[in-house]
Design a protein around this motif. Structure first.
Motif, PDB file in Angstrom:
ATOM      1  N   GLY A   1       0.835  -1.196   0.000  1.00  0.00           N
ATOM      2  CA  GLY A   1       0.000   0.000   0.000  1.00  0.00           C
ATOM      3  C   GLY A   1       0.871   1.248   0.000  1.00  0.00           C
ATOM      4  N   SER A   2       0.245   2.378   0.102  1.00  0.00           N
ATOM      5  CA  SER A   2       0.960   3.656   0.163  1.00  0.00           C
ATOM      6  C   SER A   2       1.435   3.895   1.599  1.00  0.00           C
ATOM      7  CB  SER A   2       0.032   4.794  -0.276  1.00  0.00           C
ATOM      8  OG  SER A   2       0.541   6.044   0.125  1.00  0.00           O
ATOM      9  N   GLN A   3       2.730   4.091   1.773  1.00  0.00           N
ATOM     10  CA  GLN A   3       3.275   4.264   3.121  1.00  0.00           C
ATOM     11  C   GLN A   3       2.672   5.479   3.822  1.00  0.00           C
ATOM     12  OE1 GLN A   3       5.291   2.181   4.858  1.00  0.00           O
ATOM     13  NE2 GLN A   3       4.896   0.814   3.132  1.00  0.00           N
ATOM     14  N   SER A   4       2.459   6.568   3.086  1.00  0.00           N
ATOM     15  CA  SER A   4       1.887   7.775   3.704  1.00  0.00           C
ATOM     16  C   SER A   4       0.447   7.526   4.143  1.00  0.00           C
ATOM     17  CB  SER A   4       1.952   8.953   2.729  1.00  0.00           C
ATOM     18  OG  SER A   4       1.253   8.656   1.526  1.00  0.00           O
ATOM     19  N   ARG A   5      -0.326   6.836   3.288  1.00  0.00           N
ATOM     20  CA  ARG A   5      -1.718   6.534   3.660  1.00  0.00           C
ATOM     21  C   ARG A   5      -1.776   5.562   4.829  1.00  0.00           C
ATOM     22  NH1 ARG A   5      -2.834   5.648  -2.028  1.00  0.00           N
ATOM     23  NH2 ARG A   5      -3.087   3.450  -1.488  1.00  0.00           N
ATOM     24  N   ILE A   6      -0.878   4.573   4.823  1.00  0.00           N
ATOM     25  CA  ILE A   6      -0.852   3.584   5.901  1.00  0.00           C
ATOM     26  C   ILE A   6      -0.565   4.257   7.241  1.00  0.00           C
ATOM     27  CG2 ILE A   6       0.405   1.592   6.820  1.00  0.00           C
ATOM     28  CD1 ILE A   6       0.827   0.707   3.895  1.00  0.00           C
ATOM     29  N   LYS A   7       0.372   5.214   7.229  1.00  0.00           N
ATOM     30  CA  LYS A   7       0.722   5.929   8.452  1.00  0.00           C
ATOM     31  C   LYS A   7      -0.462   6.747   8.974  1.00  0.00           C
ATOM     32  CE  LYS A   7       4.257   8.991  10.383  1.00  0.00           C
ATOM     33  NZ  LYS A   7       5.498   9.767  10.094  1.00  0.00           N
ATOM     34  N   LEU A   8      -1.140   7.421   8.058  1.00  0.00           N
ATOM     35  CA  LEU A   8      -2.308   8.216   8.456  1.00  0.00           C
ATOM     36  C   LEU A   8      -3.441   7.323   8.964  1.00  0.00           C
ATOM     37  CD1 LEU A   8      -2.432  10.870   5.580  1.00  0.00           C
ATOM     38  CD2 LEU A   8      -1.870  11.284   8.002  1.00  0.00           C
ATOM     39  N   LEU A   9      -3.633   6.171   8.300  1.00  0.00           N
ATOM     40  CA  LEU A   9      -4.686   5.233   8.712  1.00  0.00           C
ATOM     41  C   LEU A   9      -4.391   4.678  10.105  1.00  0.00           C
ATOM     42  CD1 LEU A   9      -7.224   3.553   8.151  1.00  0.00           C
ATOM     43  CD2 LEU A   9      -5.781   1.888   6.942  1.00  0.00           C
ATOM     44  N   GLN A  10      -3.136   4.357  10.356  1.00  0.00           N
ATOM     45  CA  GLN A  10      -2.759   3.846  11.669  1.00  0.00           C
ATOM     46  C   GLN A  10      -3.015   4.891  12.757  1.00  0.00           C
ATOM     47  OE1 GLN A  10       1.192   2.215  11.957  1.00  0.00           O
ATOM     48  NE2 GLN A  10       1.218   2.299  14.197  1.00  0.00           N
TER      49      GLN A  10
ATOM     50  N   SER B   1      -8.086   1.812   1.305  1.00  0.00           N
ATOM     51  CA  SER B   1      -7.636   0.904   0.248  1.00  0.00           C
ATOM     52  C   SER B   1      -7.399  -0.482   0.834  1.00  0.00           C
ATOM     53  CB  SER B   1      -6.330   1.428  -0.363  1.00  0.00           C
ATOM     54  OG  SER B   1      -5.627   0.397  -1.027  1.00  0.00           O
ATOM     55  N   PRO B   2      -7.862  -1.560   0.167  1.00  0.00           N
ATOM     56  CA  PRO B   2      -7.611  -2.919   0.666  1.00  0.00           C
ATOM     57  C   PRO B   2      -6.123  -3.214   0.852  1.00  0.00           C
ATOM     58  CG  PRO B   2      -9.289  -2.955  -1.044  1.00  0.00           C
ATOM     59  CD  PRO B   2      -8.743  -1.562  -1.024  1.00  0.00           C
ATOM     60  N   ASN B   3      -5.289  -2.702  -0.062  1.00  0.00           N
ATOM     61  CA  ASN B   3      -3.845  -2.950   0.074  1.00  0.00           C
ATOM     62  C   ASN B   3      -3.269  -2.263   1.313  1.00  0.00           C
ATOM     63  OD1 ASN B   3      -3.711  -4.528  -2.258  1.00  0.00           O
ATOM     64  ND2 ASN B   3      -3.392  -2.751  -3.574  1.00  0.00           N
ATOM     65  N   ASP B   4      -3.780  -1.076   1.640  1.00  0.00           N
ATOM     66  CA  ASP B   4      -3.342  -0.388   2.859  1.00  0.00           C
ATOM     67  C   ASP B   4      -3.777  -1.171   4.096  1.00  0.00           C
ATOM     68  OD1 ASP B   4      -2.375   1.565   1.201  1.00  0.00           O
ATOM     69  OD2 ASP B   4      -3.963   3.021   1.620  1.00  0.00           O
ATOM     70  N   ALA B   5      -5.006  -1.678   4.067  1.00  0.00           N
ATOM     71  CA  ALA B   5      -5.520  -2.450   5.206  1.00  0.00           C
ATOM     72  C   ALA B   5      -4.742  -3.749   5.381  1.00  0.00           C
ATOM     73  CB  ALA B   5      -7.001  -2.741   5.015  1.00  0.00           C
TER      74      ALA B   5
ATOM     75  N   ASN C   1      -5.142   7.342  12.675  1.00  0.00           N
ATOM     76  CA  ASN C   1      -6.587   7.507  12.807  1.00  0.00           C
ATOM     77  C   ASN C   1      -7.188   6.386  13.656  1.00  0.00           C
ATOM     78  OD1 ASN C   1      -9.255   8.329  12.424  1.00  0.00           O
ATOM     79  ND2 ASN C   1      -9.430   7.355  10.422  1.00  0.00           N
ATOM     80  N   LEU C   2      -6.736   5.144  13.397  1.00  0.00           N
ATOM     81  CA  LEU C   2      -7.255   4.001  14.153  1.00  0.00           C
ATOM     82  C   LEU C   2      -6.837   4.069  15.618  1.00  0.00           C
ATOM     83  CD1 LEU C   2      -6.630   1.245  11.463  1.00  0.00           C
ATOM     84  CD2 LEU C   2      -8.856   1.887  12.395  1.00  0.00           C
ATOM     85  N   GLU C   3      -5.585   4.435  15.862  1.00  0.00           N
ATOM     86  CA  GLU C   3      -5.103   4.550  17.240  1.00  0.00           C
ATOM     87  C   GLU C   3      -5.955   5.550  18.033  1.00  0.00           C
ATOM     88  OE1 GLU C   3      -2.880   2.936  18.883  1.00  0.00           O
ATOM     89  OE2 GLU C   3      -1.230   2.271  17.621  1.00  0.00           O
ATOM     90  N   THR C   4      -6.356   6.622  17.373  1.00  0.00           N
ATOM     91  CA  THR C   4      -7.083   7.700  18.059  1.00  0.00           C
ATOM     92  C   THR C   4      -8.577   7.436  18.163  1.00  0.00           C
ATOM     93  OG1 THR C   4      -5.462   9.287  17.193  1.00  0.00           O
ATOM     94  CG2 THR C   4      -7.524  10.190  18.066  1.00  0.00           C
ATOM     95  N   ASN C   5      -9.166   6.879  17.098  1.00  0.00           N
ATOM     96  CA  ASN C   5     -10.621   6.863  16.999  1.00  0.00           C
ATOM     97  C   ASN C   5     -11.273   5.489  16.971  1.00  0.00           C
ATOM     98  OD1 ASN C   5     -10.743   9.763  16.756  1.00  0.00           O
ATOM     99  ND2 ASN C   5     -10.018   9.518  14.650  1.00  0.00           N
ATOM    100  N   PHE C   6     -10.491   4.408  16.973  1.00  0.00           N
ATOM    101  CA  PHE C   6     -11.113   3.092  16.785  1.00  0.00           C
ATOM    102  C   PHE C   6     -12.143   2.788  17.868  1.00  0.00           C
ATOM    103  CE2 PHE C   6     -11.248  -1.482  17.715  1.00  0.00           C
ATOM    104  CZ  PHE C   6     -11.809  -1.918  16.526  1.00  0.00           C
ATOM    105  N   TYR C   7     -11.770   2.946  19.116  1.00  0.00           N
ATOM    106  CA  TYR C   7     -12.675   2.550  20.207  1.00  0.00           C
ATOM    107  C   TYR C   7     -13.841   3.508  20.386  1.00  0.00           C
ATOM    108  CZ  TYR C   7      -9.511  -1.170  21.587  1.00  0.00           C
ATOM    109  OH  TYR C   7      -8.752  -2.321  21.601  1.00  0.00           O
ATOM    110  N   SER C   8     -13.731   4.709  19.818  1.00  0.00           N
ATOM    111  CA  SER C   8     -14.865   5.644  19.884  1.00  0.00           C
ATOM    112  C   SER C   8     -15.848   5.402  18.745  1.00  0.00           C
ATOM    113  CB  SER C   8     -14.358   7.087  19.837  1.00  0.00           C
ATOM    114  OG  SER C   8     -13.731   7.371  18.588  1.00  0.00           O
TER     115      SER C   8
END
Length: 636
Positions: free
Chosen positions: A328-337, A355-359, A339-346
Motif C-alpha cells: 500500500g501507500s506508506q503515507s496513507r498507511i501511516k495516516l490510517l494507523q 484501500s484494501p492494500n493499505d488495510a 486515525n485508528l489509534e485515536t478513533n477506533f474505540y470511539s
C-alpha cells in the motif's frame, strides 16, 4: 466408499471449482512457489528489517535471551506439571499420578530432562537430592514396558489402517492430482501417541523393502484422512480450561519426545523487559488487548481491532488482485494507523475510503509489532524447525502439538488469521494469490520477530524461503485438523483425572490392588450385556434449566440422536416459551450441544457423532447435560 468431510472454510466449495479450471502452469505453481513468490518473500523480509529499526534481524538479541544452563529444564518441568520432581518436600504420589499416564517414549523424554537438570546443577556446584523416580518401585509398576506399549501402538495403527473410510473424516487439499482423479492420501492416526508413531516409523524405515519404496515428495499436498473414533472428534474449544491445562502439559511431553526422536535441537527463549509503547492498538501485548476488549465485549476471543480489519478485508479485499503482496501507500498507511489509534474505540473510523492494500499492510504490521511473537517467544523457533522435518505426517504431528501449546489469546488470534488467509486462497481465480503466494508473503510476518533470534532467513537462497513458506502453507491448509485434540491425549487426560481421583491407591503398593478392587466394586458398573440402557439427561436451556429427560441407549445411539429427541420433546412442550415451534418449522434450540460433565473429565462438549454407549462405558460416572453453546448463550 464414503468420506465424511471436515467443516471446512465457507469458500472451500468455490475454491474447488476455481482450482479445477486452472491450466498446467498453475498446477506447477501449486507444487512449488514461482519466482514472483520467492521475490515477494525476500521483499517482505527486507520490509520487516527496515521497519524494525535495525538491519540484522537474525542476530539481534536485545529483546530476548537464551535461558541459562539448567533454567530451560527447570522451566520445562514446571510447564509439564512435573516441577515436583525437583522439589525436596514433594511426595512420590505427586509424581506418579502424572507419570502413570505416559507412554514409554514420553517417560524417557522426561528422564532426559531430569538428567540434564541434575547435570547442570553439578556443573554449578550446587549438589541437590534429585530423586530418580523412574527407578522407584511405584514408577516401574506404572510405566508401560517398552515392547508391550510398542506392540499396542503397532496393533492400533494396523487396525486403523484397515478401517473402512465411512468412519473417517478428511482434510482435503485441492491438488492437481486430485483434479486428475488420482489424489494422494495420508492417514492421520491420533489414537497412538505421536512420539510412539515416530518410533515405529523409524524402525520400519530401516527395513530394506520400505527404504526402497519411500515416496519422493513433489510439493503437492495430499488429502489427509483422519479415522474418526467412536467417541468423536474433540476440538480445542470443546474442553474446559482445567482439562486444557492438562492437555498442554501432556502435549509438551509428547512434543519434546518427538523432537528428541527427530533430533531437532530447539532452544526456548525468554522475552526480556521491553518498554510498552503508549498506544492503544499497535505494539500492545495480546493479553492486554484482550483484557481491554473483553470489558467492551465480554467473551470475545480475538482483538476487536483485528476483527474489524479482517471483516473489512473479507468484504473489500479478498477479490483484489495481489492482495497481501501488493504494497500500500506508506503515507496513507501511516495516516490510517494514526486515525485508528485515536478513533477506533470511539467508533469514529470510516472504512469507506480505505484501500484494501493499505488495510492488508496494516494487518501484517499489527502482527509484526506485537511485543512478543504471535507464535510466542517460547515456541517460535520450534514452529520454524518444522521446516526441517522430512515426513509430512510428522510435520503435522508437530504443528498439532504446538497449536495446543499456544496460550488461548494467541491460538484464537492465529486461527482468525488463518481462516482469513484460507478465504484469500479460495478466491485465487480473481486475486491471483494461490496457496504458495499467500504462504510466502505471510511466513516472514509470523516467523521473524525482533524478540527472538531466527535462522529462518540464513542466506538468500530459494530453499530457505520455500521451507519457511511450506510451514505456513501447512498451517493454512490443514488448520481444521490442527485445531483438534488427538485421541491419545484425550485418553491420557481421562486417565490422569481417574488417577487423581484415586490418589490413595498410589501410596502403598501392598494395598493398592485391594483398594482398587474395593473402589471398582463400589462403582456403578455399566451393564455391557444389556442391549439397552436408560440415562437421565439434565437440561439447562432457556426456560428448561431444571428439567430432565430419559434416553434409551442402544449400540448405534449418537449424541445427534439424543439432541433430536430433545428437539422433538421441546417442540411438543406447551410451557417452553423460547422452545415453541417456529413459523418456518425450524428446530427450537438449534445451538444446543450435549456435554459430559464429571467422572474422568471436567466438561466436554460432545461431537454430534459420538457413540453414546461407548461414551457411557468410558465414563459412566459423568453426567450428561444439554446446554447452549457459549456463542449461542451470549445471544440470549
Amino acid at each position: 466408499m464414503s468420506v465424511e468431510p471436515w467443516a471446512s472454510p465457507q469458500d472451500q466449495a468455490a475454491a474447488e471449482e476455481e482450482h479445477s479450471t486452472h491450466t498446467a502452469s498453475s498446477q506447477d505453481q501449486e507444487q512449488h512457489p514461482d519466482k514472483l513468490c520467492l521475490d515477494s518473500f525476500w521483499s517482505e523480509v527486507e520490509t520487516i528489517r527496515q521497519g524494525s529499526g535495525y538491519t540484522d534481524l537474525d542476530c539481534s538479541r536485545r529483546d530476548s535471551r537464551q535461558s541459562e544452563e539448567g533454567e530451560q529444564e527447570e522451566q520445562w518441568l514446571a510447564d509439564a506439571g512435573l516441577s515436583n520432581l525437583i522439589s525436596e518436600d514433594s511426595e512420590d504420589v505427586d509424581n506418579v499420578v502424572l507419570l502413570s499416564t505416559l507412554t514409554r517414549t514420553q517417560a524417557e523424554a522426561v528422564q532426559r530432562r531430569l538428567n540434564s537438570y541434575t547435570l547442570s546443577l553439578r556443573k554449578r556446584n550446587k549438589p541437590r537430592d534429585v530423586r530418580d523416580v523412574f527407578n522407584s518401585p511405584i514408577a516401574q509398576n506404572l510405566l508401560p514396558e517398552s515392547q508391550h506399549s510398542e506392540d499396542l501402538a503397532q496393533n492400533s495403527m494396523a487396525s486403523v489402517a484397515k478401517t473402512p473410510l465411512s468412519g473417517c473424516v478428511s482434510h482435503s487439499a485441492v491438488t492437481p492430482e486430485h483434479q486428475r482423479g488420482a489424489p494422494k492420501e495420508e492417514f492421520f492416526i491420533t489414537d497412538v501417541a505421536y512420539c510412539e508413531q515416530a518410533v515405529i516409523f523409524f524402525k520400519q524405515a530401516k527395513l530394506p523393502q520400505n527404504n526402497s519404496q519411500r515416496r519422493k515428495e513433489d510439493g503437492t499436498l495430499p488429502r489427509v484422512i483422519c479415522p474418526k473414533c467412536r467417541l468423536g472428534v474433540t476440538r480445542i474449544q470443546d474442553l474446559s480450561h482445567a482439562d486444557m491445562k492438562k492437555v498442554r502439559q501432556l502435549a509438551l511431553i509428547d512434543m519434546t519426545a518427538l523432537c528428541d526422536l527427530l533430533e531437532l535441537e530447539v532452544k526456548r527463549h525468554k522475552t526480556g523487559k521491553r518498554k510498552i509503547p503508549e498506544s492503544t492498538l499497535f505494539g500492545v501485548p495480546l493479553a492486554t488487548l484482550m483484557e481491554s476488549d473483553q470489558k467492551i465485549k465480554p467473551n470475545t476471543s480475538t482483538p476487536l481491532f483485528m476483527q474489524a480489519l479482517l471483516s473489512f478485508l473479507e468484504k473489500k479485499g479478498v477479490d483484489s488482485e495481489g492482495i497481501l503482496r501488493v504494497p500500500g501507500s506508506q503515507s496513507r498507511i501511516k495516516l490510517l494507523q494514526q486515525n485508528l489509534e485515536t478513533n477506533f474505540y470511539s467508533g469514529q473510523v470510516s472504512w469507506d475510503e480505505v484501500s484494501p492494500n493499505d488495510a492488508a499492510a496494516l494487518l501484517k504490521k499489527f502482527i509484526r509489532e506485537l511485543p512478543a511473537p504471535l507464535l510466542t517467544t517460547e515456541y517460535l523457533n520450534t514452529f520454524s524447525a518444522v521446516r526441517d522435518i522430512t515426513e509430512l505426517k510428522q510435520k503435522l504431528h508437530m504443528l498439532n502439538l504446538l497449536i495446543l501449546l499456544l496460550p488461548e489469546p494467541n491460538r484464537n488470534t492465529l486461527k482468525a488469521l488463518l481462516e482469513f488467509l484460507s478465504k484469500v486462497v479460495s478466491r485465487e481465480k480473481k486475486n491471483r494469490m494461490n496457496l504458495w503466494a499467500v504462504a510466502t508473503i505471510m511466513a516472514p510476518n509470523l516467523f521473524l520477530h525482533k524478540a527472538v533470534p531466527s535462522r529462518l532467513t540464513e542466506g538468500a537462497e530459494k530453499g530457505h524461503a520455500e521451507k519457511a513458506a511450506d510451514v505456513m502453507r501447512l498451517l493454512i491448509r490443514y488448520q481444521e485438523l490442527l485445531w483438534t485434540i488427538p485421541n491419545f491425549l484425550m485418553g491420557q487426560v481421562r486417565k490422569l483425572n481417574e488417577n487423581s481421583n484415586r490418589r490413595y491407591q498410589f501410596y502403598d503398593r501392598r494395598i493398592k490392588n485391594l483398594l482398587r478392587k474395593i473402589h471398582t466394586d463400589s462403582r456403578e458398573k455399566p451393564d455391557k450385556n444389556s442391549s439397552e440402557l436408560c440415562r437421565t439427561v439434565k437440561i439447562q436451556v432457556g426456560d428448561l434449566v431444571s428439567s430432565t429427560m430419559e434416553y434409551q441407549l442402544t449400540t448405534n445411539s449418537r449424541a445427534s440422536d439424543l439432541l433430536a429427541q430433545f428437539q422433538r420433546q421441546s417442540l411438543r412442550s406447551p410451557e417452553n416459551g423460547k422452545g415453541k415451534m417456529r413459523r418456518n418449522g425450524s428446530v427450537a434450540y438449534p445451538d444446543c450441544a450435549l456435554y459430559e460433565i464429571g467422572g474422568n473429565i471436567g466438561e466436554h462438549c460432545l461431537d454430534p457423532d459420538t457413540h453414546l454407549l461407548d461414551l457411557y462405558n468410558s465414563n459412566h460416572g459423568g453426567e450428561w447435560v444439554i446446554k447452549l453453546k457459549p456463542n449461542a448463550s451470549r445471544g440470549l
